[in-house]
Enzyme design. Sequence first.
Site, mmCIF file in Angstrom:
data_model
loop_
_atom_site.group_PDB
_atom_site.id
_atom_site.type_symbol
_atom_site.label_atom_id
_atom_site.label_comp_id
_atom_site.label_asym_id
_atom_site.label_seq_id
_atom_site.Cartn_x
_atom_site.Cartn_y
_atom_site.Cartn_z
ATOM 1 N N GLN A 62 38.861 41.324 36.211
ATOM 2 C CA GLN A 62 39.642 41.981 35.163
ATOM 3 C C GLN A 62 39.458 41.448 33.739
ATOM 4 O OE1 GLN A 62 44.289 42.973 34.024
ATOM 5 N NE2 GLN A 62 43.893 42.203 36.050
ATOM 6 N N GLU A 184 44.694 35.603 37.381
ATOM 7 C CA GLU A 184 45.801 35.985 36.505
ATOM 8 C C GLU A 184 47.030 35.075 36.596
ATOM 9 O OE1 GLU A 184 46.406 38.698 34.254
ATOM 10 O OE2 GLU A 184 48.298 37.648 33.987
ATOM 11 N N ASP A 213 44.627 37.885 32.337
ATOM 12 C CA ASP A 213 43.333 38.573 32.420
ATOM 13 C C ASP A 213 43.092 39.480 31.220
ATOM 14 O OD1 ASP A 213 42.411 37.492 34.754
ATOM 15 O OD2 ASP A 213 43.309 39.012 36.024
ATOM 16 N N GLY A 292 63.439 36.673 19.942
ATOM 17 C CA GLY A 292 63.463 36.566 18.481
ATOM 18 C C GLY A 292 64.836 36.221 17.953
ATOM 19 N N GLY A 293 65.026 36.447 16.666
ATOM 20 C CA GLY A 293 66.270 36.063 16.012
ATOM 21 C C GLY A 293 67.380 37.098 16.142
HETATM 22 N N1 CAO Z 1 23.027 38.228 41.402
HETATM 23 C C1 CAO Z 1 23.079 37.106 42.115
HETATM 24 N N2 CAO Z 1 24.157 36.294 42.165
HETATM 25 C C2 CAO Z 1 25.224 36.683 41.446
HETATM 26 C C3 CAO Z 1 25.240 37.850 40.657
HETATM 27 C C4 CAO Z 1 24.068 38.644 40.659
HETATM 28 N N3 CAO Z 1 23.974 39.768 39.969
HETATM 29 N N4 CAO Z 1 26.438 37.955 40.074
HETATM 30 C C5 CAO Z 1 27.172 36.897 40.455
HETATM 31 N N5 CAO Z 1 26.426 36.117 41.283
HETATM 32 C C6 CAO Z 1 26.823 34.868 41.896
HETATM 33 C C7 CAO Z 1 27.190 33.784 40.912
HETATM 34 O O1 CAO Z 1 26.032 33.254 40.367
HETATM 35 C C8 CAO Z 1 27.962 32.826 41.783
HETATM 36 O O2 CAO Z 1 27.061 32.068 42.536
HETATM 37 P P1 CAO Z 1 27.154 30.452 42.692
HETATM 38 O O3 CAO Z 1 28.584 30.138 43.015
HETATM 39 O O4 CAO Z 1 26.215 30.169 43.821
HETATM 40 O O5 CAO Z 1 26.748 29.848 41.428
HETATM 41 C C9 CAO Z 1 28.650 33.763 42.765
HETATM 42 O O6 CAO Z 1 28.020 35.041 42.611
HETATM 43 C C10 CAO Z 1 30.140 33.951 42.639
HETATM 44 O O7 CAO Z 1 30.576 33.901 41.321
HETATM 45 P P2 CAO Z 1 32.055 33.389 41.002
HETATM 46 O O8 CAO Z 1 32.203 32.005 41.498
HETATM 47 O O9 CAO Z 1 32.330 33.632 39.583
HETATM 48 O O10 CAO Z 1 32.957 34.395 41.859
HETATM 49 P P3 CAO Z 1 34.197 34.092 42.803
HETATM 50 O O11 CAO Z 1 34.527 35.408 43.410
HETATM 51 O O12 CAO Z 1 34.000 32.978 43.734
HETATM 52 O O13 CAO Z 1 35.355 33.668 41.768
HETATM 53 C C11 CAO Z 1 36.806 33.992 39.880
HETATM 54 C C12 CAO Z 1 36.031 34.634 41.030
HETATM 55 C C13 CAO Z 1 37.400 35.099 39.038
HETATM 56 C C14 CAO Z 1 37.924 33.099 40.440
HETATM 57 C C15 CAO Z 1 35.836 33.132 39.019
HETATM 58 O O14 CAO Z 1 34.760 33.929 38.649
HETATM 59 C C16 CAO Z 1 36.471 32.529 37.785
HETATM 60 O O15 CAO Z 1 37.233 31.577 37.850
HETATM 61 N N6 CAO Z 1 36.138 33.090 36.613
HETATM 62 C C17 CAO Z 1 36.586 32.571 35.328
HETATM 63 C C18 CAO Z 1 38.015 32.912 35.063
HETATM 64 C C19 CAO Z 1 38.287 34.376 35.143
HETATM 65 O O16 CAO Z 1 37.709 35.197 34.462
HETATM 66 N N7 CAO Z 1 39.285 34.730 35.946
HETATM 67 C C20 CAO Z 1 39.841 36.072 35.913
HETATM 68 C C21 CAO Z 1 39.412 36.877 36.987
HETATM 69 S S1 CAO Z 1 40.368 38.329 36.995
HETATM 70 O O17 CAO Z 1 41.772 37.909 37.783
#
Ligand code: CAO
Length: 476
Positions: A62, A184, A213, A292-293
């Site tokens: 998001q 979030e 988000d 607020g106030g």
């Molecule tokens: N091709 C190949 N690999 C890909 C890819 C693609 N096109 N797109 C993503 N990947 C891989 C990434 O490189 C990552 O691999 P590694 O862990 O091996 O390096 C993997 O997919 C997963 O990515 P991720 O760790 O970001 O995803 P997740 O689902 O485990 O975590 C989230 C999700 C949101 C918790 C994490 O991305 C995060 O903390 N993001 C930053 C904060 C954020 O934006 N949070 C809000 C999310 S909305 O509620």
Amino acid sequence: MAKKKVKKTKAKDKAKAKDKAKSGNKRTLKLIAKTPKVSTKPWGKDGKALDGVKILDFTHVQSGPTCTQLLAWFGADVIKVERPGVGDITRGQLMDVPNADSLYFTMLNHNKRSITLDSKSKEGMRVLERLVKSCDVLVENFAPGALDRMGLTWERIHSWNPRMIAASVKGFGPGAYEDCKVYENVAQCAGGSASTTGFLDGPPLVTGAQIGDSGTGLHLALGIVSALYQRNRTGRGQKVLCAMQDGVLNLCRVKLRDQQRLAHGPLKEYTQFGQNIPFGEATPRAGNDSGGGQPGVILKCKGWETDPNAYIYFITQAPVWEKICDLIGQPDWKTHPDYAKPPARLPRLTEIFGRIEQWTMTKTKFEVMNECNAFDIPVGPILSMKEIAEDPALRATGTVVEVDHPARGKYLSVGNPIKLSDSITEVERSPLLGEHTDEILTKVLKFTPREVAEIKASGATGQAPKAPAPQARAAE
Ligand code: CAO
């Protein structure tokens, strides 16, 4: 002889300074000459604010997608890079229509193009390199370190394209938690929202508004546009970072204000002050008290017994106090020393709002809205999502829009809440997974047919699905 030399040097320096001043003038003149003339085209008919800006959109879920969707609405060409066969995880989350991208995805990815690409493969990186070289901004919100692990370090990005802006959302900024994944509600809790939301005698609460988000996505969009503006001057890209904790805290600014006010005595506008409940060390949860106030709370309206949203937010704004007294049938409060002036009212807010509620309970929330606004008394009906979805005014301004999608049919979305008079938003449906892979490889990145064949044969782009035929949709 030596004197002559000094004179000569001085004359030279003078001439140099003159030249410099002249060229400075020239530069200024050049800049003025470059300033485009005011468009003669009608408002909204001369392209969009961010026309020509190309975004490599590496976002998911998001926060990041909120940011790139806004940029797309302002005219940027947003190319969403997704993992082959899977895509943004939200495509398949909270699905309501079988085999159709979820509303979670469709409502956050309007006006974008999608290319599928395995960024961890050799051919995938070849495509990514060209994307980096041809785009202005890379936006990502992977977990900390994921982009580096892919091989897309800032140094590499900057060496490939020194003009590129690399924008990231992370959960936390540098510090003890910088490596943590964040969603979030984690951000709402870490950013000070949860501890200050809810009732005094209840647990901390998260809010329905996605301030972690979507709020951080908004912040990031502003950072990107600012960096683009600075690049006009410096010719150089830069990193933009928005931590979700920081974004939430920014939105909780008034609660940090109250934290500091606590050192100087109780927070008199909080209901608990009038109830003689002592304050602790930290900003307390304030229920529905105004931040607020001008004191305000949520009051019951006619029908509250059966309708969970038959309530109104009522603000006892000081300048209209006398009108409030007349409206609720309490004209004596206009002059009574316990009620006439704001400081006198503060310890009596529970009693005062109780009396106002006796009045609001005799009317529907819309009647209260109309009667109060006739006297400039600020109130707000508690609108349900159903009421918002059906609101003709929100439809008319494009804040609520109906969008058609080949797999799911018509659905409602929230359009662009930011209205520019000369860059009018047209909301387009979200892309299917990999829908624009070929178009981007050939038309944007200019790979030759042979190169495209090589890239595809390597499996780097996976198999781009076709949009379902109209008959298939009708049968669903
Ligand atoms: N091709 C190949 N690999 C890909 C890819 C693609 N096109 N797109 C993503 N990947 C891989 C990434 O490189 C990552 O691999 P590694 O862990 O091996 O390096 C993997 O997919 C997963 O990515 P991720 O760790 O970001 O995803 P997740 O689902 O485990 O975590 C989230 C999700 C949101 C918790 C994490 O991305 C995060 O903390 N993001 C930053 C904060 C954020 O934006 N949070 C809000 C999310 S909305 O509620």
